[in-house]
Design an enzyme around this catalytic site. Structure first.
Site: not given
Lengths: 742, 327, 189
Positions: A236, A463, A627, A629, A701
């Site tokens: 982040f 992530g 993607n 998901k 973001e």
């Protein structure tokens, strides 16, 4: 494969606890443990430092202070990318901010190092620190540029005239607090010396930056620094650059010629990483009665550390958002003796949209107009500051689709008009906009003779799903099943990427992999075309189809593995890359962004003013989804960050000491599971052909952009109370609540 | 964390004997003590582990009450069917505190003895008369949003963080203590805690080496019991303000009422003033407002926490209204 | 010298307390180790047994990343000492399955994308396993309307409240809830 909702390929390792993060590598054997000792003043100098007790304590192998720290490279402002610069520590007796490292204790066990750290006695001569933003706000200066190299101020038309002549005006001040990234994996580093080289396991978003920064600080050849960052427990922004734990581990490991690892404590992360600056934002909107904006001004003042200038691009948020002939933006910085300001998820947009989208809600209220309609009415035809076309803007579709799905027509028409039991109910909305960036990134794709592929890049997966989407891109690019593609990330010995940050990672690295695959295909097809042993000999490569591990041209077919094995028994590789956006005409000729519309419903307790989110929807336009998901997860995660920004997150500086008072996760509140009811993200089908060959843009973001404002606007709709000082906590609503009845 | 020696106590008498040495402390769940030891705020030289002592039973008392062994975990107390049906305010208070994981570890005795969450208490570089007597109180004039509005003084404005203890205060619980000499005494929970005065470092009337062995709950008072906790986050946060209320109303008149607040004082704050303003009065919002006024008559804000006074009033009014309606 | 005098002298000289030889039962394996009394269960698992699936996020019980199961109950392993767990049965994320043979809750987290960076994930999964057992045992929560009710209906609100001791900064909460709902509906195994 691209566009399919594939499960994370690194998922089994993560859910089984087998993914090794920076502090968890044992290849180099048993390391020593380092603990950082931080300054307990915010400004002044060390006049005495007593380390003997610590040095004599059991297991202690080293105490490093400014008195014995090796000389290090200095922060060289001429290095263009700030995260490449040296990050020297323990450079002298001066204390620049509270918590600054004053010593590192290295011992055989963590318990020994922590205990010895408590034995170090430091005597300080305190100086007069500047800690309170409000007190010094008036002393702000004009930075040369703001983050991402953007201009500090912009002006279009004649703002004063446009604003003065407007029929309806909003002129309000919004403030946002200091905020922290706070990934759950602490900043951590393990450094193992190997001959002249350093093996560095570090939690880093940009491996290349870690390598360069370590090399510049230690003044060694970057080729001797081998960085590994295969798994990163969240970033982040806080792991774009390296921090003191990495440099201290490296210095100690070299001095002791032994592996050393250092992790920051959670409390230290609040002092040593940097934070999103507090901001004071004046927003002025002048509109005609029909809602069309005549004038927009967005003037922002933030703090900066005096030694490391950082200007979050908060006012830049409004530059491409709405049409208006007369416009102003500006950024000002007030130097304070606090940790540096730094990139925290969606720098610029997160605080900027809190203010601008709150102001738009105020304007809608003043006009008596539906807030969705107000946005639609101000949709620009061209980027209003740059005068160039948008590459692929579907904001109005996002607004309409979102309003439809959310049931926006059921919004309480007047504030504080709907009550369900103890709850005052409100709806709010806001738009999302986030610039899309492209940077130089390279990836190598190797085809092995057994028909498997390996993708190699120093790109990271924090992530975001990099392992998974690169699997999909490479599988498509080579016509291989996903289980025959392996992704190797986070190694500095691999081709260099721009890493994960700024929402650029997926598009950059996917495009690079896509191109590497194309080069491999061409090479193999060219070889087959001229190869008497190939079933594809003489056939037109333009008709080739790579699928299921075979290469087919018309009716002829040959396994990919045979094509490779015959000419390249040791495997064959190709690299692909993306260029810096400044060298891509599309990024000059078009305004390239991602968009969205957030809708939120909140309940406010009519007695206590507790605010609880009830549901939330975001509809986004992001080009092509790689993607769905992993993308949905990122968007939802971002939206929830916005909920935290609107209602919870606030790091408080004690103006007497310069310390962050609430520096742990019990007091610096981030959303917990119970705070988050139904949150849904919908992505419109799309393809931005100006962004890159895949048509994909960044999404890491976008979810946070504007989501906080949607919540804030819902709170206003619920209560009729407009809070402009974020976060909106209950004490700010209490005075405006209805009187209690039976 | 400084080094210490460790022993596991095998029986209660051995435990109080072992802890009598200077620098020794009991450890049970450890969820607060280890938190503080890691920050060098607590600094025992010897730990006596009492977590496995046979003090984990919840027993019926002859008067219809319950005796909760001090080593009973918070989650076990909250889940006990007798507590849930007869003392729901206690169960509600417990499940509103901390997290599932922490409640599985935290003991009843340890919960009572947990230290304040004042950030200046947690910062060894800051002045704190509770941590370092005579060093001042940095919370006064500092960031004091979570601090006390009742019973505080110039030396300390910290609050007691327990939810459980607030419910127990409303239930007239008694704390059972075992002394080093084998003596047993019982102290009412409201007398167990001290206000800061000039000695905020002394938080309870616990004598050196004394151990909490049990909490006795008298038979439940009549009426509906409610625990209401107000906080920023929906979960996993200490109370800004909480109210434990027990109201017995009959034909629109309040017969008996118990009121205790959390998050407002150095101790769980039983408000006799509020109770006096309720008993025998009509069960109406006007009465609840009077009770809230009475409860907050001596309340003083410190700046950032001024809102707590009105928040406590409003929370009390609503909780009383709910309890009276259901009783 | 009294015991307390010995303590004082030892500490003033920075002498360590002697190591304790303990036996931990971790994932059905008996592990003998010598620990500093100060060693948290978390650090014993991570640094001595080198089982790093259990994560250190805050070291103060404020994030839940270190959640393990002790005698079937979920606890924060950062806030308990290794020496206190002789003979206890400890289950960590590694004991719930491996990448090729995932346990049911692990599989549900994978299918529902109940994580992103993965760092809080082992704690979330251990917490979910412990939480489902608590629900099965009828324990009430803050989301339970009547704490006296003997049975718990596992609504999404119940899952959210009961999982609130595990912070996910990537904010995968809706997916975590979905994964746990799937796990509960499928039942054990």
């Amino acid at each position: 494969m691209i566009g399919q909702a594939m499960q994370r390929v690194d998922g089994p390792l993560k859910v089984a606890g087998r993914a090794a993060y920076a502090y968890e590598h044992w290849e180099a054997g048993q390391p020593l443990y380092g603990c950082i000792v931080g300054a307990t003043i915010g400004k002044g100098r060390i006049i005495g430092i007593e380390t003997e007790d610590a040095e004599r304590a059991p297991g202690v192998r080293m105490v490093m202070t400014h008195l014995n720290a090796p000389e290090q490279g200095i922060r060289d402002e001429s290095i263009p990318f700030e995260y490449w610069r040296a990050q020297p520590v323990l450079t002298g007796p001066d204390i620049h901010y509270y918590g600054e490292p004053v010593a590192l204790v290295v011992a055989e066990t963590f318990e020994q190092a922590r205990a010895a750290a408590e034995l170090i006695e430091v005597e300080y001569a305190g100086g007069r620190g500047r800690f309170a933003f409000a007190e010094h706000e008036g002393e702000a200066y004009v930075p040369k540029t703001v983050n991402a190299g953007l201009p500090t101020d912009t002006s279009v038309g004649d703002f004063d005239a446009g604003f003065d002549g407007a029929a309806v005006k909003i002129d309000q001040l919004y403030t946002t607090p200091y905020e922290f990234s706070m990934p759950i994996e602490p900043n951590a580093c393990l450094v193992a010396p190997r001959d002249e080289d350093l093996i560095v396991y570090v939690s880093s978003q940009i491996v290349d930056a870690a390598q360069a920064s370590i090399a510049n600080t230690l003044r060694i050849d970057p080729a001797r620094v081998h960085v590994f960052s295969p798994f990163v427990g969240g970033g982040f922004g806080s792991k774009l650059g390296i921090h003191s734990e990495t440099i201290l581990a490296a210095l100690a490991a070299r001095e002791l010629d032994h592996p050393v690892k250092v992790a920051m404590t959670r409390q230290q992360i609040f002092q040593l990483i940097g934070m999103r600056s507090t901001s004071s934002q004046r927003v002025r909107l002048g509109a005609e009665r029909d809602g069309r904006l005549a004038a927009i001004a967005h003037d922002v003042t933030m703090h900066t550390n005096p030694d490391v200038e950082y200007a979050e691009q908060t006012a830049a948020t409004s530059r491409s958002l709405y049409a208006a002939p007369h416009r102003l933006t500006s950024h000002r910085l007030t130097p304070l003796d606090l940790p540096r300001g730094t990139d925290v998820r969606a720098p610029g947009e997160e605080p900027g949209l809190l203010a601008v989208e709150s102001a738009m809600d105020e304007l809608a209220d003043a006009l008596g107009m539906d807030p969705v309609e107000l946005r639609i009415r101000n949709e620009p035809a061209l980027d209003p500051e740059r005068g160039v076309p948008y590459s692929d803007r579907h904001l109005v579709e996002c607004l309409r689709e979102g309003a439809r799905r959310f049931g926006w027509e059921h919004r309480p028409a007047t504030p504080s008009s709907r009550r369900e039991g103890r709850w005052l109910i409100g709806y709010g909305m806001a738009v999302a906009i986030r610039v899309h960036l492209q940077g130089p990134a390279a990836a190598r794709v190797r085809l092995e003779a057994d028909g498997t592929a390996v993708v190699q890049t120093d790109m990271t997966d924090i992530g975001t799903g990099t392992y998974t989407i690169l699997t999909q891109v490479a599988a498509d690019g080579l016509g291989l099943p996903a289980d025959r593609v392996r992704i190797e990330l986070g190694r500095s010995d691999n081709p260099t990427s721009w890493g994960s940050g700024g929402s650029w990672g997926a598009a950059n690295s996917s495009t690079a992999v896509h191109r590497a695959c194309a080069t491999l295909r061409e090479k193999l097809l060219a070889e087959a075309h001229d190869d008497a042993r190939s079933a594809l000999r003489g056939l037109d490569p333009a008709d080739a189809v790579f699928s299921d591990g075979d290469v087919r041209i018309g009716g002829a077919s040959e396994p990919l593995s045979e094509l490779v094995a015959r000419n390249h028994p040791g495997g064959v590789a190709a690299e692909g890359e993306t260029r810096f956006m400044g060298d891509e005409p599309n990024y000059t000729n078009y305004s390239i962004h991602t968009y969205g519309a957030h809708f939120a419903e909140v309940g406010v307790d009519a007695d206590t003013a507790e605010i609880r989110l009830r549901r939330m929807l975001g509809v986004f336009s992001v080009g092509r989804l790689l993607n769905p998901k992993t993308a949905r997860s990122q968007l939802i995660g971002g939206m929830i960050w916005g909920v935290g920004a609107a209602l919870e997150e606030e790091a408080v500086v004690d103006p007497r000491s310069g310390a962050f008072v609430n520096r742990d996760l019990a007091q610096y509140l981030v959303p917990v599971n119970a705070d988050i009811p139904d949150v849904e993200a919908v992505v419109l089908d799309g393809y931005d052909d100006k962004a890159n060959v895949l048509g994909a843009k960044g999404i890491g973001e976008l979810g946070i952009c504007g989501s906080g404002a949607a919540v804030a606007n819902a709170v206003f709709n619920a209560t009729g109370v407009r809070v402009r000082d974020f976060p909106i906590t209950l004490e700010k609503l209490l005075p405006g609540l209805p009187p209690m009845d039976a | 964390m400084r080094s210490f020696t460790y022993e596991r106590a095998t029986d209660t008498q051995a435990a109080v004997t072992a802890v009598a040495r200077s620098g020794a402390k009991f450890i049970s769940g450890g969820t607060n003590l280890l938190d503080l030891m890691k920050l060098d705020i607590e600094d025992p030289s010897h730990l006596v582990d009492i977590s496995r002592l046979p003090l984990r039973d919840i027993e019926e008392l002859p008067d219809g009450g319950l005796r909760i062994g001090a080593q009973t975990r918070n989650s076990d107390v909250a889940a006990d069917s007798r507590v849930r049906t007869r003392y729901p305010v206690l169960s509600e208070a417990l499940v509103s505190g901390a997290s599932g994981q922490l409640r599985n570890k935290a003991s009843t005795g340890g919960n009572l003895l947990q230290r304040t969450r004042c950030p200046y208490f947690y910062d060894t570089a800051a002045g704190c008369n509770k941590r370092n007597p005579g060093s001042g109180c940095a919370a006064i004039g500092g960031f004091n949003r979570i601090h006390a509005i009742l019973g505080a003084g110039d030396s300390c404005i910290a609050t007691h963080p327990s939810d459980m203890a607030v419910a127990m205060a409303a239930l007239d619980a008694e704390i059972e203590l075992l002394g080093a000499d084998g003596s047993v005494r019982r102290v009412a929970i409201t007398d167990f805690y001290r206000l800061p005065g000039d000695t905020p470092q002394i938080e309870t009337v616990l004598a050196p080496a004394e151990m909490i062995t049990a909490v006795a709950l008298p038979s439940p008072p009549p009426g509906r019991q409610i625990y209401r906790k107000v906080r920023d986050r929906a979960s996993y946060e200490f109370a800004l303000v909480s109210v434990a209320a027990i109201v017995s109303a009959d034909q629109g008149t309040i017969r008996e009422a118990r009121v205790a607040f959390g998050g407002v004082a150095h101790k769980p704050w039983r408000s006799i003033e509020a109770e006096g303003a309720l008993t025998g009065r009509p069960a109406t919002m006007a009465t609840y407002r009077d009770a809230a006024e009475a409860a907050m008559r001596d309340a003083v804000g410190q700046g950032d926490n001024d809102f707590k006074i009105e928040l406590a009033r409003r929370t009390l009014c609503r909780t009383l209204a709910q309890a009276a309606r259901a009783s | 010298m009294s015991a307390s005098d010995t303590d004082a002298m030892r500490r003033s000289q920075g002498e360590p307390a002697p190591l304790s030889a303990i036996t931990l039962n971790v994932n059905d394996q008996v592990r003998r180790l010598e620990v500093d009394p100060r060693t948290s269960l978390l650090d014993a698992l991570r640094e001595q047994l080198r089982m790093s699936g259990t994560k250190k996020g805050c070291d103060h019980g404020q994030c839940g990343a270190c959640t393990v199961l002790i005698n079937g109950r979920r606890v924060n392993s950062c806030l308990t000492l290794a020496v206190m767990h002789e003979d206890d049965e400890i289950v960590t994320i590694e004991g719930l399955g491996d990448p090729d043979h995932l346990g049911p809750v692990q599989r549900a987290f994978l299918e529902r994308d109940g994580f992103q960076c993965g760092y809080c994930t082992p704690g979330q999964i251990c917490s979910a396993v412990g939480m489902l057992a608590e629900v099965a045992a009828g324990w009430p929560s803050h989301a339970t309307a009547e704490v006296a009710a003997p049975r718990i209906t596992l609504t999404d609100d119940e899952i959210r409240e009961r999982m609130s001791g595990n912070i996910c900064r990537c904010a995968a909460y809706p997916n975590i809830v979905a994964a746990i709902r799937d796990s509960a509906e499928r039942g054990p195994g």
